[in-house]
Scaffold this motif. Sequence first.
Motif, PDB file in Angstrom:
ATOM      1  N   ASP A  70       0.798  -1.218   0.000  1.00 53.57           N
ATOM      2  CA  ASP A  70       0.000   0.000   0.000  1.00 53.57           C
ATOM      3  C   ASP A  70       0.837   1.277   0.000  1.00 53.57           C
ATOM      4  O   ASP A  70       0.360   2.341   0.399  1.00 53.57           O
ATOM      5  N   GLU A  71       2.065   1.196  -0.420  1.00 56.00           N
ATOM      6  CA  GLU A  71       2.905   2.382  -0.624  1.00 56.00           C
ATOM      7  C   GLU A  71       3.561   2.270  -1.992  1.00 56.00           C
ATOM      8  O   GLU A  71       4.038   1.201  -2.373  1.00 56.00           O
ATOM      9  N   ARG A  88      -5.760  -1.613   5.206  1.00 58.46           N
ATOM     10  CA  ARG A  88      -5.618  -1.023   3.868  1.00 58.46           C
ATOM     11  C   ARG A  88      -5.823  -2.090   2.796  1.00 58.46           C
ATOM     12  O   ARG A  88      -6.442  -1.840   1.752  1.00 58.46           O
ATOM     13  N   ARG A  92      -8.293  -2.284  -0.532  1.00 64.05           N
ATOM     14  CA  ARG A  92      -7.782  -2.483  -1.894  1.00 64.05           C
ATOM     15  C   ARG A  92      -8.469  -3.679  -2.562  1.00 64.05           C
ATOM     16  O   ARG A  92      -8.831  -3.631  -3.746  1.00 64.05           O
ATOM     17  N   PHE A 286       4.761  10.310  -4.900  1.00 65.36           N
ATOM     18  CA  PHE A 286       4.614   9.430  -3.751  1.00 65.36           C
ATOM     19  C   PHE A 286       5.969   9.008  -3.185  1.00 65.36           C
ATOM     20  O   PHE A 286       6.032   8.076  -2.369  1.00 65.36           O
ATOM     21  N   GLY A 325       0.403   0.895  -3.927  1.00 67.29           N
ATOM     22  CA  GLY A 325      -0.137   2.058  -3.244  1.00 67.29           C
ATOM     23  C   GLY A 325      -1.317   2.692  -3.944  1.00 67.29           C
ATOM     24  O   GLY A 325      -2.222   2.014  -4.450  1.00 67.29           O
ATOM     25  N   ASP A 326      -1.287   4.028  -3.983  1.00 70.13           N
ATOM     26  CA  ASP A 326      -2.398   4.788  -4.560  1.00 70.13           C
ATOM     27  C   ASP A 326      -2.524   4.632  -6.068  1.00 70.13           C
ATOM     28  O   ASP A 326      -3.523   5.085  -6.649  1.00 70.13           O
ATOM     29  N   GLU A 329      -5.723   2.403  -8.303  1.00 76.66           N
ATOM     30  CA  GLU A 329      -6.958   2.817  -8.962  1.00 76.66           C
ATOM     31  C   GLU A 329      -6.880   2.666 -10.481  1.00 76.66           C
ATOM     32  O   GLU A 329      -7.906   2.677 -11.163  1.00 76.66           O
TER      33      GLU A 329
END
Length: 415
Positions: A70-71, A88, A92, A286, A325-326, A329
């Motif tokens: 998640d990073e 987290r 996800r 990030f 991570g982000d 999406e």
Amino acid sequence: MSQMFLFKNLRLLDPAFDEPRDGYEVLVEGEKIREVSDTPITSSGATVVDCEGKVLMPGLIDCHVHCMHDEVYMRRMEDVPLTLAAARGAKRIKAMLDRGFTTVRDTGGTDWGMKTAIEKGIIPGPRLFIAGRSIGPTGGHSDGRARTNPGFSCPCCNTAAYLRVVCDGEEEVRKVVREQMRQGCDQVKIMASGGVASPNDPLDSLQFTVEEIEAAVEEAEAFGRYVCAHAYSPEAIKRAAGNGVRTIEHGNLIDESAAKVMAENGAYLVANLVAYVAMGERAEQFGMPPVMLEKNAVVLEGGYKSLEICEAAGVKVAYGSDLLGDLAEDQSREFSIRAEVQKPITVIRAATTIAAEVVRRPGQLGTIAPDAWADLIVVDGDPTKDVTLLEGQGAHLSAIVKGGAFYKNRLGAAA
């Protein structure tokens, strides 16, 4: 008595077709598909689902995810406790199902606990095939330590230590693989070359000797499992595929000679171009350092060509995303990225029938046929004409069915 649903008024897109076909009906009983017919099906006990003329197709399969990563800059995982990482990860995983991915294969970092939580309905998520901890040698792609760090602390306080394991030598490899088998893994993940998101290894470095790779393969196969390998360079791909590794992850720098070795050994490529596109666009914000971004640019350039090389050699290519991570999406963007060089139906097959072969469930997943698991999505249009309908965080999906149960339903059927 098992619940039954009769799907009517649909256009059927089984991956065996080149485009959706009218006139079909599909009967689901319990967790499986009972009947598929191009003539009306009679079933007095079934709830009728009017698909409103939309496209019914198999649920999607992503063969390369990291539910717990998640990073974007992985070293930050050293500051994340395992409890937070699990919370987290649950978020996800749910988002993957929201996008229509009813099955995912985790290629490092997710354990039997998360898989069991999904199976018992504690958290919503796709069917999950796990690799446990990614395995690599000292200084390799599994070794994300700073050069000033002699070793990780315990994994309960440092999730980076939980995601990966470092081992050296044939005997250590055997022991670690056996431990992954004890932990209920569906496949074993090893590192055969350098990587983008690791600090100290060049992309073209060779990781694990032939003897170490053979040891991992022997132990996995003895348990009825298989090995997948992170590999970029032709040399690393040939070393892995030529010594029993079943799937090559990434493979961006593959050449014709390496593709030939894969084809001769029946190995699959799991490509994931979206990871490099997304990292190139946003990873710097990030925290990903310049040295990693430079490596990313190299593999992105070769990614599109890898699809062409594998197609020419007869190597099957499955769908993967590999987003950290982000960036997660962007999971569904792989469809439109590959569609720049491939037909949409080719990409759809990569995420259905070919992916089902990778997870060793052909005929059960990735198809709409009698006795297959009833993992289905209803798409608001024809993805063979507009593959972006499979993107948009599931916005164009009117229904998502996993194991015969509606997870999402905008069609009005009693679910």
